[in-house]
Design a protein around this motif. Structure first.
Motif, PDB file in Angstrom:
ATOM      1  N   HIS A 199      20.140  15.611  22.263  1.00  0.00           N
ATOM      2  CA  HIS A 199      19.897  16.763  21.411  1.00  0.00           C
ATOM      3  C   HIS A 199      19.532  16.303  20.004  1.00  0.00           C
ATOM      4  CE1 HIS A 199      23.022  18.857  24.190  1.00  0.00           C
ATOM      5  NE2 HIS A 199      21.813  18.874  24.734  1.00  0.00           N
ATOM      6  N   PHE A 200      18.682  17.074  19.346  1.00  0.00           N
ATOM      7  CA  PHE A 200      18.386  16.833  17.938  1.00  0.00           C
ATOM      8  C   PHE A 200      17.975  18.143  17.298  1.00  0.00           C
ATOM      9  CE2 PHE A 200      14.356  16.281  20.081  1.00  0.00           C
ATOM     10  CZ  PHE A 200      13.368  16.668  19.198  1.00  0.00           C
ATOM     11  N   THR A 201      17.901  18.133  15.969  1.00  0.00           N
ATOM     12  CA  THR A 201      17.587  19.336  15.204  1.00  0.00           C
ATOM     13  C   THR A 201      16.346  19.077  14.363  1.00  0.00           C
ATOM     14  OG1 THR A 201      19.945  19.851  15.090  1.00  0.00           O
ATOM     15  CG2 THR A 201      18.517  20.986  13.528  1.00  0.00           C
TER      16      THR A 201
ATOM     17  N   ALA B  63      37.249   9.492  27.553  1.00  0.00           N
ATOM     18  CA  ALA B  63      36.268   8.513  27.071  1.00  0.00           C
ATOM     19  C   ALA B  63      34.849   9.037  27.268  1.00  0.00           C
ATOM     20  CB  ALA B  63      36.430   7.187  27.815  1.00  0.00           C
ATOM     21  N   PHE B  64      33.976   8.664  26.332  1.00  0.00           N
ATOM     22  CA  PHE B  64      32.553   8.978  26.404  1.00  0.00           C
ATOM     23  C   PHE B  64      31.750   7.752  25.993  1.00  0.00           C
ATOM     24  CE2 PHE B  64      34.451  13.096  25.453  1.00  0.00           C
ATOM     25  CZ  PHE B  64      33.716  14.002  26.195  1.00  0.00           C
ATOM     26  N   LEU B  65      30.555   7.638  26.548  1.00  0.00           N
ATOM     27  CA  LEU B  65      29.560   6.770  25.934  1.00  0.00           C
ATOM     28  C   LEU B  65      28.772   7.660  24.989  1.00  0.00           C
ATOM     29  CD1 LEU B  65      28.340   3.883  25.888  1.00  0.00           C
ATOM     30  CD2 LEU B  65      26.494   4.833  27.273  1.00  0.00           C
ATOM     31  N   ASP B  66      28.776   7.310  23.700  1.00  0.00           N
ATOM     32  CA  ASP B  66      28.055   8.059  22.675  1.00  0.00           C
ATOM     33  C   ASP B  66      26.765   7.311  22.378  1.00  0.00           C
ATOM     34  OD1 ASP B  66      27.239   8.808  19.883  1.00  0.00           O
ATOM     35  OD2 ASP B  66      29.012  10.085  20.043  1.00  0.00           O
ATOM     36  N   VAL B  67      25.632   7.978  22.536  1.00  0.00           N
ATOM     37  CA  VAL B  67      24.318   7.344  22.386  1.00  0.00           C
ATOM     38  C   VAL B  67      23.563   7.995  21.228  1.00  0.00           C
ATOM     39  CG1 VAL B  67      22.088   6.911  23.493  1.00  0.00           C
ATOM     40  CG2 VAL B  67      24.196   6.708  24.814  1.00  0.00           C
ATOM     41  N   VAL B  68      23.030   7.153  20.337  1.00  0.00           N
ATOM     42  CA  VAL B  68      22.220   7.592  19.203  1.00  0.00           C
ATOM     43  C   VAL B  68      20.805   7.062  19.408  1.00  0.00           C
ATOM     44  CG1 VAL B  68      21.922   7.497  16.702  1.00  0.00           C
ATOM     45  CG2 VAL B  68      24.227   7.513  17.679  1.00  0.00           C
TER      46      VAL B  68
ATOM     47  N   ALA C  28      34.856   6.669  15.905  1.00  0.00           N
ATOM     48  CA  ALA C  28      33.995   7.818  15.652  1.00  0.00           C
ATOM     49  C   ALA C  28      32.579   7.302  15.422  1.00  0.00           C
ATOM     50  CB  ALA C  28      34.481   8.603  14.437  1.00  0.00           C
ATOM     51  N   VAL C  29      31.612   8.194  15.537  1.00  0.00           N
ATOM     52  CA  VAL C  29      30.208   7.865  15.268  1.00  0.00           C
ATOM     53  C   VAL C  29      29.665   8.895  14.292  1.00  0.00           C
ATOM     54  CG1 VAL C  29      27.888   7.750  16.274  1.00  0.00           C
ATOM     55  CG2 VAL C  29      29.833   6.775  17.518  1.00  0.00           C
ATOM     56  N   TYR C  30      28.959   8.404  13.280  1.00  0.00           N
ATOM     57  CA  TYR C  30      28.250   9.297  12.366  1.00  0.00           C
ATOM     58  C   TYR C  30      26.762   9.081  12.564  1.00  0.00           C
ATOM     59  CZ  TYR C  30      26.209  11.330   8.189  1.00  0.00           C
ATOM     60  OH  TYR C  30      25.442  12.076   7.336  1.00  0.00           O
ATOM     61  N   LEU C  31      25.998  10.169  12.719  1.00  0.00           N
ATOM     62  CA  LEU C  31      24.549  10.062  12.801  1.00  0.00           C
ATOM     63  C   LEU C  31      23.906  11.011  11.810  1.00  0.00           C
ATOM     64  CD1 LEU C  31      23.167  12.004  15.793  1.00  0.00           C
ATOM     65  CD2 LEU C  31      25.587  11.476  15.767  1.00  0.00           C
TER      66      LEU C  31
ATOM     67  N   HIS D  46      21.070  12.605  19.830  1.00  0.00           N
ATOM     68  CA  HIS D  46      22.457  12.326  20.198  1.00  0.00           C
ATOM     69  C   HIS D  46      22.743  12.783  21.614  1.00  0.00           C
ATOM     70  CE1 HIS D  46      26.934  13.175  19.952  1.00  0.00           C
ATOM     71  NE2 HIS D  46      26.831  11.888  19.675  1.00  0.00           N
ATOM     72  N   ALA D  47      23.486  11.956  22.352  1.00  0.00           N
ATOM     73  CA  ALA D  47      23.934  12.318  23.692  1.00  0.00           C
ATOM     74  C   ALA D  47      25.306  11.724  23.932  1.00  0.00           C
ATOM     75  CB  ALA D  47      22.955  11.803  24.743  1.00  0.00           C
ATOM     76  N   ILE D  48      26.098  12.388  24.781  1.00  0.00           N
ATOM     77  CA  ILE D  48      27.383  11.847  25.202  1.00  0.00           C
ATOM     78  C   ILE D  48      27.493  11.962  26.719  1.00  0.00           C
ATOM     79  CG2 ILE D  48      28.688  12.145  23.059  1.00  0.00           C
ATOM     80  CD1 ILE D  48      29.740  14.818  24.186  1.00  0.00           C
TER      81      ILE D  48
END
Length: 198
Positions: A62-64, A80-85, A110-113, A119-121
């Protein structure tokens, strides 16, 4: 807290210090002064979200539209998640590249983007719970989706869950129908890099 830049400019991994005793654990999952000192950014908070997912649930990419852009600060409070940027900023040196962080209830990262990033989880355990702070409120007219399995991105998604069992990916109808990076670029729907030219 320890803050590490990801390979995508404008994205960071945040690892908090945890303080535990026989009562449990305490941590600061966001601290404005530490965050700003390392990133040079402030976090404008307009909305806070919580999402609970079964193992294999894949949300994103997703993005804006940017502007206005939406920055996110994401952490996992259970499971748990895999967080992808993904860098979706046309003209960025890392356009089309991705990086990932395992966010879970052990290290409590945490992840900041920043604005302009995708972004995906992917949930790696039933009942995994993610919470994230957003710089603007959700506005469907600015919301965009990208195919998480686009071969041009070549994201390495885990095939097993936290316990080592095979994962079956579950996507929303909207995410399943998401266009490719090429289609979004051709239609002019991707953000542009605001970085100065070299």
């Amino acid at each position: 807290m320890d803050i590490r830049a990801l390979k995508i400019a404008g994205a960071w991994e945040i690892t908090p210090k945890q303080f535990g005793d026989n009562r449990g654990v305490f941590l600061e999952w966001f601290k404005s002064s530490a965050f700003t000192a390392v990133t040079g950014r402030t976090l404008e908070l307009a909305q806070a979200n919580c999402s609970v997912s079964a193992a294999g649930s894949l949300r994103g990419i997703h993005f804006t539209d940017n502007p206005p852009g939406q920055a996110k600060y994401v952490t996992c409070v259970k499971g748990a998640f895999l967080d992808v940027v993904v860098d979706l900023r046309v003209g960025s040196p890392t356009f089309g590249e991705w990086d990932s962080v395992l966010i879970d209830d052990v290290d409590r990262k945490a992840v900041y983007l920043s604005e302009g990033l995708g972004h995906a989880i992917l949930s790696l355990e039933d009942g995994s719970t993610v919470m994230y702070l957003c710089s603007i409120e959700y506005s469907p007219e600015f919301d965009r989706d990208l195919d998480p399995f686009d071969p041009e991105l070549n994201i390495t998604w885990p095939t097993t869950d936290r316990a080592g069992n095979p994962l079956t990916y579950e996507l929303s109808a909207k995410d399943s129908a998401a266009p490719s990076l090429h289609a979004l670029r051709t239609q002019g729907l991707l953000p542009r890099s605001t970085a100065p030219s070299p």
